[in-house]
Write an enzyme that holds these catalytic residues in place. Structure first.
Site, short mmCIF file in Angstrom:
data_model
loop_
_atom_site.label_atom_id
_atom_site.label_comp_id
_atom_site.label_asym_id
_atom_site.label_seq_id
_atom_site.Cartn_x
_atom_site.Cartn_y
_atom_site.Cartn_z
N GLU A 77 5.91 4.96 -2.91
CA GLU A 77 7.20 4.78 -2.22
C GLU A 77 7.96 3.56 -2.74
OE1 GLU A 77 6.84 4.44 2.04
OE2 GLU A 77 9.00 4.63 2.34
N LYS A 255 3.75 2.44 10.94
CA LYS A 255 3.79 3.05 9.60
C LYS A 255 4.24 2.00 8.59
CE LYS A 255 5.74 5.44 6.02
NZ LYS A 255 6.59 4.91 4.93
N ASP A 271 -11.78 3.25 1.65
CA ASP A 271 -11.55 4.51 2.35
C ASP A 271 -10.32 4.35 3.26
OD1 ASP A 271 -11.61 6.64 4.15
OD2 ASP A 271 -13.80 6.72 4.22
N HIS A 368 16.34 -0.38 0.53
CA HIS A 368 15.44 0.71 0.17
C HIS A 368 16.12 1.68 -0.80
CE1 HIS A 368 12.22 3.60 0.70
NE2 HIS A 368 13.11 4.53 0.99
C1 LIG Z 1 14.31 -4.37 -0.64
C2 LIG Z 1 14.40 -5.80 -0.17
C3 LIG Z 1 13.13 -6.54 -0.58
C4 LIG Z 1 15.60 -6.48 -0.80
O1 LIG Z 1 15.70 -7.75 -0.23
P1 LIG Z 1 16.90 -8.75 -0.55
O2 LIG Z 1 16.80 -9.87 0.41
O3 LIG Z 1 18.16 -8.01 -0.65
O4 LIG Z 1 16.52 -9.16 -2.00
P2 LIG Z 1 16.55 -10.49 -2.77
O5 LIG Z 1 17.06 -10.10 -4.11
O6 LIG Z 1 17.18 -11.61 -2.02
O7 LIG Z 1 14.98 -10.80 -2.92
C5 LIG Z 1 14.18 -11.41 -1.94
C6 LIG Z 1 12.73 -11.30 -2.40
O8 LIG Z 1 12.29 -9.93 -2.23
C7 LIG Z 1 11.47 -9.54 -3.34
N1 LIG Z 1 12.16 -8.50 -4.12
C8 LIG Z 1 13.44 -8.11 -3.99
N2 LIG Z 1 13.74 -7.11 -4.85
C9 LIG Z 1 12.60 -6.86 -5.53
C10 LIG Z 1 12.26 -5.92 -6.54
N3 LIG Z 1 13.14 -5.03 -7.01
N4 LIG Z 1 11.02 -5.92 -7.01
C11 LIG Z 1 10.10 -6.82 -6.54
N5 LIG Z 1 10.38 -7.73 -5.58
C12 LIG Z 1 11.60 -7.75 -5.09
C13 LIG Z 1 11.27 -10.80 -4.18
O9 LIG Z 1 10.12 -11.49 -3.73
C14 LIG Z 1 12.52 -11.57 -3.89
O10 LIG Z 1 12.37 -12.96 -4.09
P3 LIG Z 1 12.53 -13.55 -5.61
O11 LIG Z 1 11.29 -13.18 -6.34
O12 LIG Z 1 13.75 -12.91 -6.20
O13 LIG Z 1 12.66 -15.01 -5.38
C15 LIG Z 1 14.60 -5.91 1.38
O14 LIG Z 1 15.78 -5.22 1.73
C16 LIG Z 1 13.45 -5.43 2.16
O15 LIG Z 1 12.45 -6.10 2.29
N6 LIG Z 1 13.59 -4.22 2.76
C17 LIG Z 1 12.55 -3.56 3.50
C18 LIG Z 1 12.12 -2.36 2.72
C19 LIG Z 1 10.95 -1.63 3.30
O16 LIG Z 1 10.39 -1.97 4.32
N7 LIG Z 1 10.58 -0.56 2.64
C20 LIG Z 1 9.52 0.29 3.03
C21 LIG Z 1 10.03 1.70 3.09
S1 LIG Z 1 10.84 2.00 4.62
C22 LIG Z 1 9.51 2.37 5.65
O17 LIG Z 1 8.70 3.19 5.31
C23 LIG Z 1 9.13 1.47 6.80
C24 LIG Z 1 10.01 1.32 8.01
C25 LIG Z 1 11.24 0.58 7.66
O18 LIG Z 1 10.33 2.55 8.58
C26 LIG Z 1 9.16 0.50 8.97
C27 LIG Z 1 9.81 0.22 10.29
O19 LIG Z 1 10.66 1.01 10.73
O20 LIG Z 1 9.42 -0.81 10.91
N1 LIG Z 2 -16.42 8.21 8.93
C1 LIG Z 2 -16.36 7.55 7.76
O1 LIG Z 2 -15.53 6.64 7.64
C2 LIG Z 2 -17.28 7.90 6.64
C3 LIG Z 2 -17.13 7.31 5.40
N2 LIG Z 2 -17.99 7.58 4.37
C4 LIG Z 2 -17.87 7.01 3.02
O2 LIG Z 2 -18.92 6.04 2.84
C5 LIG Z 2 -18.62 5.20 1.73
C6 LIG Z 2 -18.90 3.75 2.07
O3 LIG Z 2 -20.23 3.62 2.52
P1 LIG Z 2 -21.07 2.30 2.16
O4 LIG Z 2 -22.30 2.35 2.99
O5 LIG Z 2 -20.21 1.11 2.26
O6 LIG Z 2 -21.32 2.47 0.63
P2 LIG Z 2 -22.68 2.67 -0.18
O7 LIG Z 2 -23.39 3.87 0.22
O8 LIG Z 2 -22.28 2.54 -1.60
O9 LIG Z 2 -23.56 1.45 0.32
C7 LIG Z 2 -23.29 0.12 0.12
C8 LIG Z 2 -24.45 -0.49 -0.63
O10 LIG Z 2 -24.00 -1.63 -1.36
C9 LIG Z 2 -25.12 -2.46 -1.60
N3 LIG Z 2 -24.71 -3.88 -1.49
C10 LIG Z 2 -24.72 -4.77 -2.52
N4 LIG Z 2 -24.25 -5.96 -2.11
C11 LIG Z 2 -23.96 -5.85 -0.79
C12 LIG Z 2 -23.44 -6.75 0.18
N5 LIG Z 2 -23.12 -8.02 -0.14
N6 LIG Z 2 -23.23 -6.30 1.42
C13 LIG Z 2 -23.51 -5.01 1.77
N7 LIG Z 2 -24.02 -4.12 0.89
C14 LIG Z 2 -24.25 -4.53 -0.39
C15 LIG Z 2 -26.17 -2.09 -0.58
O11 LIG Z 2 -27.21 -1.50 -1.34
P3 LIG Z 2 -28.77 -1.82 -1.05
O12 LIG Z 2 -28.93 -1.73 0.42
O13 LIG Z 2 -29.46 -0.76 -1.81
O14 LIG Z 2 -29.02 -3.21 -1.57
C16 LIG Z 2 -25.52 -1.05 0.29
O15 LIG Z 2 -26.39 -0.05 0.70
C17 LIG Z 2 -17.18 5.42 1.43
O16 LIG Z 2 -17.10 6.21 0.25
C18 LIG Z 2 -16.66 6.22 2.63
O17 LIG Z 2 -15.57 7.03 2.25
C19 LIG Z 2 -19.08 8.40 4.56
C20 LIG Z 2 -19.27 9.01 5.76
C21 LIG Z 2 -18.37 8.86 6.89
#
Ligand SMILES: CC(C)(COP(=O)([O-])OP(=O)([O-])OC[C@H]1O[C@@H](n2cnc3c(N)ncnc32)[C@H](O)[C@@H]1OP(=O)([O-])[O-])[C@@H](O)C(=O)NCCC(=O)NCCSC(=O)C[C@@](C)(O)CC(=O)[O-]
Ligand SMILES: NC(=O)C1=CN([C@@H]2O[C@H](COP(=O)(O)OP(=O)(O)OC[C@H]3O[C@@H](n4cnc5c(N)ncnc54)[C@H](OP(=O)(O)O)[C@@H]3O)[C@@H](O)[C@H]2O)C=CC1
Length: 422
Positions: A77, A255, A271, A368
């Site tokens: 997006e 969202k 995940d 946007h």
């Molecule tokens: C679009 C902006 C950022 C413009 O914002 P602006 O203030 O017009 O832009 P600006 O040129 O003054 O820039 C400000 C800063 O924004 C960043 N920035 C600015 N432009 C860029 C770019 N092209 N690429 C990368 N970064 C950018 C960048 O950090 C920049 O600082 P700088 O680096 O220039 O010092 C602003 O209008 C904004 O934040 N809008 C919100 C957009 C958004 O939320 N989009 C998500 C999709 S909509 C949605 O799904 C969610 C929603 C909205 O429904 C959630 C809700 O309802 O709560």
């Molecule tokens: N409802 C849900 O959300 C479900 C999700 N999943 C899926 O399960 C997966 C994740 O399961 P997960 O158990 O995390 O993954 P893994 O099965 O890969 O297990 C993690 C393994 O990492 C090892 N490990 C190494 N370092 C660390 C550490 N610092 N801390 C913890 N573990 C360490 C351990 O191995 P060891 O013990 O051998 O040392 C551990 O068993 C994802 O792919 C997910 O999509 C699956 C079923 C249901």
């Protein structure tokens, strides 16, 4: 589709041949599939076809707990990454975000179909230690990372009870680890108690994985056009209040928060279904679905607070299987699952701030749509070299004509000009 029977047993080449037999794919389409083939991915999922590419970008300016992060985000997006960077920059001006992730304790459930709920409760009371021993024996290495914290008993209704196991899963998401433990406990219950276990699985509810992130935005960072920083702050606080009492708005508010969190969750091989499920069930935990953040105006500026569970890990699952995910951990530079959760909550807060500011000032479309026009140009068939021209031509049109039909016309005209020029 009788022909598809046993699809999963075929070789990759045979699967692709069969697909092209039953679906009218042309040569170009088949080549796209082949170009993105990756043998590693073929071992990750079933009936593998190809790798589906999503764009990845880097959000800047995010300061969490005194550290500045470059945040890889995978998202299709437009404006999400710009907004995350924008929100993070405003929060950085107030000293950055402070975040605290509660724990990596995951809850698992063994759901028992009980003839007599109270008899099961009695058995449970006398076997708590034995249950924990069985769980530990199923995955002894858990003690290296965390360990079993507790086991609880809950009555669901007159014929179902849930035995709940709480395990600190360390730096992993922990689903597989916990599920193995739960299944061992389920076998023990069936053998020793003689009751039928309906199922055993972790809970994605995530109430032990809650992260709280807060940040302050100075008024000067909020000023927009004619509106003072104080006025914008008051509007943002009011917008968040509405999300807190009105579920239809809360759904969109959340969202917006998940726009950022999901993009990082995907970039790090986590995940995202689990993270989404945890966030929205938490938002609805008191019955009424609510916004996950709050904003309030103080003497010093606008203060934001986000609170949600983010059950993610930095090891296990696909985190270190996907090639780009491994690179993304280098870019992020995080060292524990708790740090990851803090960063994700910070991203959510920044994302929410940017969206709310845009909504209560210019409107979402101004920022946007400027970025969305690129997608419109691409959808209309512009090549990457034509995109800039199409976007600037679209921008010159009145707002109501900045649509796909006009983008198509502009692309067709460019193609015509290019052909004439040859
Ligand atoms: C679009 C902006 C950022 C413009 O914002 P602006 O203030 O017009 O832009 P600006 O040129 O003054 O820039 C400000 C800063 O924004 C960043 N920035 C600015 N432009 C860029 C770019 N092209 N690429 C990368 N970064 C950018 C960048 O950090 C920049 O600082 P700088 O680096 O220039 O010092 C602003 O209008 C904004 O934040 N809008 C919100 C957009 C958004 O939320 N989009 C998500 C999709 S909509 C949605 O799904 C969610 C929603 C909205 O429904 C959630 C809700 O309802 O709560
Ligand atoms: N409802 C849900 O959300 C479900 C999700 N999943 C899926 O399960 C997966 C994740 O399961 P997960 O158990 O995390 O993954 P893994 O099965 O890969 O297990 C993690 C393994 O990492 C090892 N490990 C190494 N370092 C660390 C550490 N610092 N801390 C913890 N573990 C360490 C351990 O191995 P060891 O013990 O051998 O040392 C551990 O068993 C994802 O792919 C997910 O999509 C699956 C079923 C249901």
């Amino acid at each position: 589709m009788e022909k598809m029977h046993g699809f999963h047993r075929k070789s990759y080449a045979d699967r692709l041949a069969l697909l092209t037999e039953v679906v009218p794919l042309n040569e170009t389409e088949v080549n796209v599939i082949k170009q993105h083939y990756n043998a590693v991915s073929g071992d990750l999922i079933e009936n593998y076809l190809t790798d589906y590419g999503l764009p990845e970008g880097i959000a800047t300016n995010l300061v969490v707990n005194g550290q500045e992060y470059l945040v890889p985000m995978v998202v299709e997006e437009p404006s999400v990454i710009a907004a995350a960077s924008n929100g993070a920059a405003m929060l950085k001006r107030g000293g950055g975000i402070t975040a605290h992730a509660e724990s990596r304790v995951l809850t698992g459930e063994v759901i028992i179909k009980a003839d007599n709920v109270l008899a099961v409760q009695d058995w449970f009371t006398n076997h708590k230690e034995a249950i924990m021993k069985t769980a530990l024996a199923a995955h002894p290495s858990i003690t290296k990372y965390g360990g079993i914290q507790d086991v609880e008993f809950n009555i669901i209704d007159e014929s179902h009870v849930s035995l709940e196991l709480f395990v600190d899963v360390g730096d992993a998401m922990g689903a597989n680890t916990l599920n193995s433990m739960l299944e061992a406990v389920a076998d023990q219950i069936e053998a020793e108690l003689g009751q039928q276990v309906l199922m055993s699985i972790l809970s994605n509810f995530g109430d032990h994985n809650v992260v709280i992130a807060t940040g302050m935005v100075p008024f000067a960072a909020l000023q927009r056009g004619e509106l003072s920083g104080q006025e914008v702050a008051a509007r943002i606080a009011e917008a968040a209040d509405v999300a807190n009492i009105y579920p239809k708005r809360a759904a969109t508010h959340n969202k917006g928060i998940m726009n950022g969190i999901d993009a990082v969750v995907v970039a790090t091989g986590n995940d995202w279904r689990a993270v989404e499920s945890a966030a929205h069930s938490f938002a609805a935990r008191k019955g009424n679905y609510k916004g996950l953040s709050k904003w309030r105006v103080t003497e010093d500026g606008l203060e934001g607070r986000i609170r949600l569970p983010i059950p993610t890990g930095i090891v296990g699952g696909a985190t270190h299987v996907l090639e780009m995910s491994k690179v993304n951990y280098q870019i992020l530079g995080i060292h524990s699952a708790l740090e990851m959760m803090n960063v994700l909550a910070g991203v959510g807060l920044a994302q929410n701030l940017a969206a709310l500011k845009a909504l209560v000032t210019d409107g979402i479309q101004q920022g946007h749509m400027r970025l969305q026009l690129k997608s419109l140009a691409l959808t209309a068939g512009a090549t990457p070299t034509q995109v800039t021209q199409v976007v600037s031509a679209l921008q010159k049109l009145p707002k109501h004509e900045q649509d796909l039909a006009h983008a198509h016309q502009l692309v067709a005209k460019l193609k015509e000009d290019e052909t004439d020029g040859e």
